[in-house]
Design a protein around this motif. Sequence first.
Motif, PDB file in Angstrom:
ATOM      1  N   HIS A 133       7.013   0.628  -4.097  1.00  0.00           N
ATOM      2  CA  HIS A 133       6.115   0.969  -5.192  1.00  0.00           C
ATOM      3  C   HIS A 133       5.689   2.434  -5.123  1.00  0.00           C
ATOM      4  O   HIS A 133       5.207   2.887  -4.080  1.00  0.00           O
ATOM      5  CB  HIS A 133       4.889   0.062  -5.129  1.00  0.00           C
ATOM      6  CG  HIS A 133       3.905   0.284  -6.220  1.00  0.00           C
ATOM      7  ND1 HIS A 133       4.190   0.014  -7.538  1.00  0.00           N
ATOM      8  CD2 HIS A 133       2.642   0.753  -6.191  1.00  0.00           C
ATOM      9  CE1 HIS A 133       3.132   0.296  -8.271  1.00  0.00           C
ATOM     10  NE2 HIS A 133       2.180   0.749  -7.482  1.00  0.00           N
ATOM     11  N   ARG A 134       5.922   3.150  -6.201  1.00  0.00           N
ATOM     12  CA  ARG A 134       5.557   4.571  -6.306  1.00  0.00           C
ATOM     13  C   ARG A 134       6.066   5.367  -5.105  1.00  0.00           C
ATOM     14  O   ARG A 134       5.342   6.145  -4.488  1.00  0.00           O
ATOM     15  CB  ARG A 134       4.051   4.734  -6.451  1.00  0.00           C
ATOM     16  CG  ARG A 134       3.500   4.154  -7.734  1.00  0.00           C
ATOM     17  CD  ARG A 134       2.050   4.513  -7.947  1.00  0.00           C
ATOM     18  NE  ARG A 134       1.562   3.853  -9.133  1.00  0.00           N
ATOM     19  CZ  ARG A 134       0.334   3.380  -9.264  1.00  0.00           C
ATOM     20  NH1 ARG A 134      -0.536   3.516  -8.288  1.00  0.00           N
ATOM     21  NH2 ARG A 134      -0.037   2.784 -10.379  1.00  0.00           N
ATOM     22  N   ASN A 167       6.640  -4.944  -4.857  1.00  0.00           N
ATOM     23  CA  ASN A 167       6.187  -6.030  -5.723  1.00  0.00           C
ATOM     24  C   ASN A 167       6.737  -7.344  -5.176  1.00  0.00           C
ATOM     25  O   ASN A 167       7.878  -7.408  -4.710  1.00  0.00           O
ATOM     26  CB  ASN A 167       6.688  -5.832  -7.157  1.00  0.00           C
ATOM     27  CG  ASN A 167       5.918  -4.764  -7.891  1.00  0.00           C
ATOM     28  OD1 ASN A 167       4.693  -4.684  -7.803  1.00  0.00           O
ATOM     29  ND2 ASN A 167       6.631  -3.929  -8.625  1.00  0.00           N
ATOM     30  N   LYS A 168       5.933  -8.386  -5.251  1.00  0.00           N
ATOM     31  CA  LYS A 168       6.345  -9.727  -4.845  1.00  0.00           C
ATOM     32  C   LYS A 168       6.430 -10.595  -6.098  1.00  0.00           C
ATOM     33  O   LYS A 168       5.936 -10.225  -7.158  1.00  0.00           O
ATOM     34  CB  LYS A 168       5.322 -10.339  -3.882  1.00  0.00           C
ATOM     35  CG  LYS A 168       4.970  -9.466  -2.692  1.00  0.00           C
ATOM     36  CD  LYS A 168       6.121  -9.350  -1.731  1.00  0.00           C
ATOM     37  CE  LYS A 168       5.692  -8.694  -0.446  1.00  0.00           C
ATOM     38  NZ  LYS A 168       6.037  -7.310  -0.291  1.00  0.00           N
ATOM     39  N   SER A 169       6.996 -11.772  -5.981  1.00  0.00           N
ATOM     40  CA  SER A 169       7.158 -12.636  -7.157  1.00  0.00           C
ATOM     41  C   SER A 169       5.811 -13.088  -7.717  1.00  0.00           C
ATOM     42  O   SER A 169       5.686 -13.304  -8.913  1.00  0.00           O
ATOM     43  CB  SER A 169       8.015 -13.849  -6.813  1.00  0.00           C
ATOM     44  OG  SER A 169       7.413 -14.606  -5.790  1.00  0.00           O
ATOM     45  N   ASN A 170       4.791 -13.212  -6.889  1.00  0.00           N
ATOM     46  CA  ASN A 170       3.508 -13.734  -7.363  1.00  0.00           C
ATOM     47  C   ASN A 170       2.353 -12.734  -7.300  1.00  0.00           C
ATOM     48  O   ASN A 170       1.229 -13.080  -7.651  1.00  0.00           O
ATOM     49  CB  ASN A 170       3.138 -14.995  -6.591  1.00  0.00           C
ATOM     50  CG  ASN A 170       2.996 -14.725  -5.105  1.00  0.00           C
ATOM     51  OD1 ASN A 170       3.425 -13.696  -4.603  1.00  0.00           O
ATOM     52  ND2 ASN A 170       2.387 -15.658  -4.390  1.00  0.00           N
ATOM     53  N   ILE A 171       2.624 -11.492  -6.868  1.00  0.00           N
ATOM     54  CA  ILE A 171       1.563 -10.486  -6.779  1.00  0.00           C
ATOM     55  C   ILE A 171       2.200  -9.093  -6.824  1.00  0.00           C
ATOM     56  O   ILE A 171       3.258  -8.873  -6.223  1.00  0.00           O
ATOM     57  CB  ILE A 171       0.698 -10.681  -5.507  1.00  0.00           C
ATOM     58  CG1 ILE A 171      -0.509  -9.751  -5.518  1.00  0.00           C
ATOM     59  CG2 ILE A 171       1.514 -10.550  -4.248  1.00  0.00           C
ATOM     60  CD1 ILE A 171      -1.540 -10.081  -4.425  1.00  0.00           C
ATOM     61  N   SER A 172       1.565  -8.200  -7.540  1.00  0.00           N
ATOM     62  CA  SER A 172       2.127  -6.859  -7.687  1.00  0.00           C
ATOM     63  C   SER A 172       1.779  -5.980  -6.474  1.00  0.00           C
ATOM     64  O   SER A 172       0.791  -6.222  -5.778  1.00  0.00           O
ATOM     65  CB  SER A 172       1.599  -6.195  -8.962  1.00  0.00           C
ATOM     66  OG  SER A 172       0.244  -5.816  -8.790  1.00  0.00           O
ATOM     67  N   ALA A 173       2.574  -4.962  -6.280  1.00  0.00           N
ATOM     68  CA  ALA A 173       2.299  -3.992  -5.213  1.00  0.00           C
ATOM     69  C   ALA A 173       0.944  -3.336  -5.446  1.00  0.00           C
ATOM     70  O   ALA A 173       0.189  -3.124  -4.486  1.00  0.00           O
ATOM     71  CB  ALA A 173       3.412  -2.953  -5.152  1.00  0.00           C
ATOM     72  N   ASP A 174       0.612  -3.022  -6.687  1.00  0.00           N
ATOM     73  CA  ASP A 174      -0.707  -2.446  -6.987  1.00  0.00           C
ATOM     74  C   ASP A 174      -1.833  -3.355  -6.499  1.00  0.00           C
ATOM     75  O   ASP A 174      -2.813  -2.882  -5.922  1.00  0.00           O
ATOM     76  CB  ASP A 174      -0.878  -2.229  -8.502  1.00  0.00           C
ATOM     77  CG  ASP A 174      -0.509  -0.828  -8.948  1.00  0.00           C
ATOM     78  OD1 ASP A 174      -0.561   0.107  -8.117  1.00  0.00           O
ATOM     79  OD2 ASP A 174      -0.186  -0.673 -10.136  1.00  0.00           O
ATOM     80  N   GLN A 175      -1.689  -4.652  -6.739  1.00  0.00           N
ATOM     81  CA  GLN A 175      -2.711  -5.609  -6.303  1.00  0.00           C
ATOM     82  C   GLN A 175      -2.793  -5.675  -4.777  1.00  0.00           C
ATOM     83  O   GLN A 175      -3.885  -5.728  -4.210  1.00  0.00           O
ATOM     84  CB  GLN A 175      -2.427  -6.993  -6.881  1.00  0.00           C
ATOM     85  CG  GLN A 175      -2.634  -7.082  -8.376  1.00  0.00           C
ATOM     86  CD  GLN A 175      -2.122  -8.394  -8.941  1.00  0.00           C
ATOM     87  OE1 GLN A 175      -1.019  -8.839  -8.614  1.00  0.00           O
ATOM     88  NE2 GLN A 175      -2.915  -9.015  -9.807  1.00  0.00           N
ATOM     89  N   SER A 209       2.217   2.149   0.976  1.00  0.00           N
ATOM     90  CA  SER A 209       2.788   1.403  -0.140  1.00  0.00           C
ATOM     91  C   SER A 209       3.494   0.143   0.342  1.00  0.00           C
ATOM     92  O   SER A 209       3.631  -0.094   1.549  1.00  0.00           O
ATOM     93  CB  SER A 209       3.764   2.284  -0.929  1.00  0.00           C
ATOM     94  OG  SER A 209       4.109   1.655  -2.154  1.00  0.00           O
TER      95      SER A 209
END
Length: 175
Positions: free
Chosen positions: A22-23, A141-149, A138
């Motif tokens: 992510h980023r 991204n996972k299937s059930n939660i974003s990297a930002d989260q 960093s």
Amino acid sequence: MKKALLIIDVQNGMFSIEPPIHRGETLLKNVKRVIGYAKKQDIPVIYIQHVGPKNSPLEKESESWNIHEAISPECGDIIVHKNTPDSFYQTNLHQQLTNLHIEHLILSGIQTEACVDTTCRRGFSLGYKVTLLTDAHSTFNKSNISADQIISHHNEVLRWFADTITTGEWIKDNL
């Protein structure tokens, strides 16, 4: 209080995994910025390099295992190899820090919810003052939660173990 900058697992292989880090470009820019500042301030830079199993993206001695070329170690930088998310477990990191009389760790790197989190908590438990650079770590991204989260959650939770500030804030506070 003598400081050291820890850069955790910013290796080529982490930028070849899908989904992508992510980023990733922003991460590299911020890590490079903090390395430059640390060197100007004579703060030791310690690279933590994960040793993955054979045929993994971080297989030892492979091109993907190397520290990312955008932030390559220089002469005098320390490299510590690890096999688990904990940068202290079965490594010489604590001894290296003791030899340098380090009391304060500045953390950056990959992967927020694993190696960065574990190293932050373990450093705190070993008695180090810890600062987590909130925009210099960093994950994916996972299937059930974003990297930002994930990043946001860890920046909030890890404040119990570390000062959590941006790269720019840390540099400004240390001028």
